[in-house]
Write a protein that holds these residues in place. Structure first.
Motif, PDB file in Angstrom:
ATOM      1  N   HIS A 104      45.592 -64.486  37.851  1.00  0.00           N
ATOM      2  CA  HIS A 104      45.533 -65.498  39.076  1.00  0.00           C
ATOM      3  C   HIS A 104      44.877 -64.854  40.335  1.00  0.00           C
ATOM      4  N   PHE A 105      43.937 -65.702  40.594  1.00  0.00           N
ATOM      5  CA  PHE A 105      43.133 -65.204  42.020  1.00  0.00           C
ATOM      6  C   PHE A 105      43.556 -66.251  43.066  1.00  0.00           C
ATOM      7  N   GLU A 106      43.816 -66.096  44.058  1.00  0.00           N
ATOM      8  CA  GLU A 106      44.019 -67.104  45.275  1.00  0.00           C
ATOM      9  C   GLU A 106      43.228 -66.605  46.480  1.00  0.00           C
ATOM     10  N   LEU A 107      42.529 -67.798  46.897  1.00  0.00           N
ATOM     11  CA  LEU A 107      41.787 -67.696  48.138  1.00  0.00           C
ATOM     12  C   LEU A 107      42.256 -67.697  49.593  1.00  0.00           C
ATOM     13  N   GLY A 108      43.109 -68.797  49.531  1.00  0.00           N
ATOM     14  CA  GLY A 108      43.670 -69.007  51.027  1.00  0.00           C
ATOM     15  C   GLY A 108      45.266 -68.861  51.192  1.00  0.00           C
ATOM     16  N   VAL A 109      45.921 -68.842  49.874  1.00  0.00           N
ATOM     17  CA  VAL A 109      47.255 -68.894  50.003  1.00  0.00           C
ATOM     18  C   VAL A 109      48.050 -67.738  49.041  1.00  0.00           C
ATOM     19  N   ILE A 110      49.079 -67.503  49.077  1.00  0.00           N
ATOM     20  CA  ILE A 110      49.967 -66.654  48.325  1.00  0.00           C
ATOM     21  C   ILE A 110      50.260 -67.383  46.960  1.00  0.00           C
ATOM     22  N   PRO A 111      50.012 -66.598  45.779  1.00  0.00           N
ATOM     23  CA  PRO A 111      50.124 -67.273  44.566  1.00  0.00           C
ATOM     24  C   PRO A 111      51.735 -67.822  44.593  1.00  0.00           C
ATOM     25  N   GLY A 112      51.899 -69.173  43.887  1.00  0.00           N
ATOM     26  CA  GLY A 112      53.236 -69.447  43.729  1.00  0.00           C
ATOM     27  C   GLY A 112      54.084 -68.641  43.136  1.00  0.00           C
ATOM     28  N   LEU A 113      54.053 -68.009  42.114  1.00  0.00           N
ATOM     29  CA  LEU A 113      54.880 -67.067  41.355  1.00  0.00           C
ATOM     30  C   LEU A 113      55.429 -65.842  42.467  1.00  0.00           C
ATOM     31  N   LEU A 114      54.620 -65.542  43.515  1.00  0.00           N
ATOM     32  CA  LEU A 114      54.971 -64.623  44.502  1.00  0.00           C
ATOM     33  C   LEU A 114      55.770 -65.086  45.839  1.00  0.00           C
ATOM     34  N   GLN A 115      55.828 -66.440  46.013  1.00  0.00           N
ATOM     35  CA  GLN A 115      55.960 -66.849  47.113  1.00  0.00           C
ATOM     36  C   GLN A 115      57.507 -66.758  47.542  1.00  0.00           C
ATOM     37  N   THR A 116      57.882 -66.644  48.774  1.00  0.00           N
ATOM     38  CA  THR A 116      59.212 -66.653  49.353  1.00  0.00           C
ATOM     39  C   THR A 116      59.596 -68.186  49.319  1.00  0.00           C
ATOM     40  N   GLU A 117      60.900 -68.465  49.661  1.00  0.00           N
ATOM     41  CA  GLU A 117      61.415 -69.688  49.636  1.00  0.00           C
ATOM     42  C   GLU A 117      60.852 -70.204  50.822  1.00  0.00           C
ATOM     43  N   VAL A 170      44.963 -79.255  33.040  1.00  0.00           N
ATOM     44  CA  VAL A 170      44.624 -78.060  32.215  1.00  0.00           C
ATOM     45  C   VAL A 170      43.349 -77.934  31.559  1.00  0.00           C
ATOM     46  N   ILE A 171      42.710 -76.948  31.635  1.00  0.00           N
ATOM     47  CA  ILE A 171      41.335 -76.595  30.897  1.00  0.00           C
ATOM     48  C   ILE A 171      41.547 -75.661  29.685  1.00  0.00           C
ATOM     49  N   ASP A 172      40.915 -76.594  28.632  1.00  0.00           N
ATOM     50  CA  ASP A 172      41.268 -75.596  27.311  1.00  0.00           C
ATOM     51  C   ASP A 172      39.813 -75.580  26.705  1.00  0.00           C
ATOM     52  N   ASP A 173      38.844 -76.025  27.142  1.00  0.00           N
ATOM     53  CA  ASP A 173      37.612 -75.708  26.342  1.00  0.00           C
ATOM     54  C   ASP A 173      37.248 -74.321  26.327  1.00  0.00           C
ATOM     55  N   ILE A 174      36.964 -73.729  25.413  1.00  0.00           N
ATOM     56  CA  ILE A 174      36.874 -72.265  25.023  1.00  0.00           C
ATOM     57  C   ILE A 174      35.741 -71.621  25.868  1.00  0.00           C
ATOM     58  N   ARG A 175      34.812 -72.260  26.223  1.00  0.00           N
ATOM     59  CA  ARG A 175      33.652 -71.618  26.727  1.00  0.00           C
ATOM     60  C   ARG A 175      34.101 -71.805  28.400  1.00  0.00           C
ATOM     61  N   ASP A 176      34.770 -72.906  28.773  1.00  0.00           N
ATOM     62  CA  ASP A 176      35.100 -72.864  30.260  1.00  0.00           C
ATOM     63  C   ASP A 176      36.033 -71.574  30.558  1.00  0.00           C
ATOM     64  N   VAL A 177      37.015 -71.592  29.729  1.00  0.00           N
ATOM     65  CA  VAL A 177      38.138 -70.704  29.863  1.00  0.00           C
ATOM     66  C   VAL A 177      37.698 -69.189  29.792  1.00  0.00           C
ATOM     67  N   ALA A 178      36.432 -68.932  28.861  1.00  0.00           N
ATOM     68  CA  ALA A 178      35.988 -67.788  28.833  1.00  0.00           C
ATOM     69  C   ALA A 178      35.137 -67.294  30.139  1.00  0.00           C
ATOM     70  N   GLU A 179      34.495 -68.390  30.837  1.00  0.00           N
ATOM     71  CA  GLU A 179      33.924 -68.151  31.930  1.00  0.00           C
ATOM     72  C   GLU A 179      34.641 -67.928  33.188  1.00  0.00           C
ATOM     73  N   LEU A 180      35.648 -68.386  33.295  1.00  0.00           N
ATOM     74  CA  LEU A 180      36.980 -68.157  34.395  1.00  0.00           C
ATOM     75  C   LEU A 180      37.451 -66.757  33.849  1.00  0.00           C
ATOM     76  N   ALA A 181      37.651 -66.449  32.914  1.00  0.00           N
ATOM     77  CA  ALA A 181      38.341 -65.019  32.461  1.00  0.00           C
ATOM     78  C   ALA A 181      37.007 -63.952  32.987  1.00  0.00           C
ATOM     79  N   ARG A 182      35.917 -64.119  32.739  1.00  0.00           N
ATOM     80  CA  ARG A 182      34.695 -63.546  33.233  1.00  0.00           C
ATOM     81  C   ARG A 182      34.713 -63.249  34.860  1.00  0.00           C
ATOM     82  N   LEU A 183      34.923 -64.534  35.415  1.00  0.00           N
ATOM     83  CA  LEU A 183      34.808 -64.381  36.996  1.00  0.00           C
ATOM     84  C   LEU A 183      36.020 -63.820  37.307  1.00  0.00           C
ATOM     85  N   PHE A 184      37.173 -63.892  36.846  1.00  0.00           N
ATOM     86  CA  PHE A 184      38.595 -63.176  37.294  1.00  0.00           C
ATOM     87  C   PHE A 184      38.246 -61.454  37.190  1.00  0.00           C
TER      88      PHE A 184
END
Length: 262
Positions: free
Chosen positions: A86-99, A218-232
């Motif tokens: 997970h990459f976030e630009l402007g906010v803290i990722p949801g799984l790590l947020q306080t109440e 949800v994005i499930d296209d194999i090529r799109d997911v692979a490109e996002l993985a490369r960017l991450f």
């Protein structure tokens, strides 16, 4: 009929239909009706399948909350994932947020929520975090842009508590937290967040999620997911290592703390 053709006819993602077929998620009554019609199911089988659906195990915990239609499938996938990137630009990722941080985010969100709805959304976000501490804990790889740490959400006090919580999360063995500093300059994540889910089942392809002001999908296209993985992976390489990230996190927390009374 191919999976892509069935998904297009049902106006569902390929991943969603694939999960129904593999038994990874439960089909709704409405979707089952559409499937039965699409596949021209014989009448003597229709009721059997409806009965099977009604008896098909426990509902996911998230189904008792009034989540937006676009978000529920993602929460279901997240509940099954073994690893998240997970990459976030402007906010803290949801799984790590306080109440309090989560509440402030939802108060400023795209929907007008009642107090009850707001609390439900916050409760869901906190409930999702339980996977980070349970047996076989979810592995989480996070890159957070420095601006998200400096942006005041709620109040300075909320930010102090949030950054302290981040430091606690970062100390866990199943969480890798890195900060992408301003000094990194232009980068692959300038256009928004990246969220990838990976599963322990080798037959379960990775999926991604895109969240926009108009909703998410949800994005499930194999090529799109692979490109996002490369960017991450590129963002991870640009980010500070975990030790330097922890030091910058402490420094920014102290800056917020020094201005709490302003």
């Amino acid at each position: 009929m191919s999976l892509d053709e069935a998904a297009a006819h049902l106006e569902r993602s390929r991943a969603t239909v694939g999960h129904w077929e593999r038994g990874h998620s439960r089909v709704s009554a409405k979707d089952l009706e559409a499937l039965l019609a699409l596949y021209k199911t014989p009448d003597d089988v229709v009721e059997q399948l409806h009965q099977l659906r009604r008896e098909s195990g426990q509902r996911g915990w998230w189904q008792s909350y009034k989540l937006p239609q676009y978000l529920a499938p993602f929460v279901g996938f997240e509940a099954e994932a073994s690893e998240i990137f997970h990459f976030e630009l402007g906010v803290i990722p949801g799984l790590l947020q306080t109440e309090n941080y989560a509440r402030a985010i939802h108060e400023a969100g795209r929907l007008v929520l009642t107090d009850v709805e707001l609390q439900q959304w916050v409760d869901v976000r906190l409930k999702r975090q339980e996977r980070l501490s349970e047996d076989g804990a979810l592995a989480l790889h996070v890159v957070i842009a420095e601006e998200a740490l400096r942006r005041v959400i709620g109040s300075r006090k909320v930010m102090v508590d949030q950054l302290e919580r981040l430091a606690e999360f970062a100390a866990r063995p199943n969480i890798r937290l890195q900060v992408l500093p301003f000094e990194a300059g232009s980068h692959e994540g300038l256009h928004g967040p990246i969220l990838l889910l990976r599963f322990s089942d080798p037959g379960h392809c990775d999926v991604a999620f895109s969240d926009t002001p108009l909703g998410g999908h949800v994005i499930d296209d194999i090529r799109d997911v692979a490109e996002l993985a490369r960017l991450f992976a590129s963002l991870q390489a640009r980010a500070l290592d975990e030790a330097d990230s922890a030091e910058l996190l402490r420094s920014i927390a102290l800056e917020h703390a020094s201005r709490v009374k302003e």
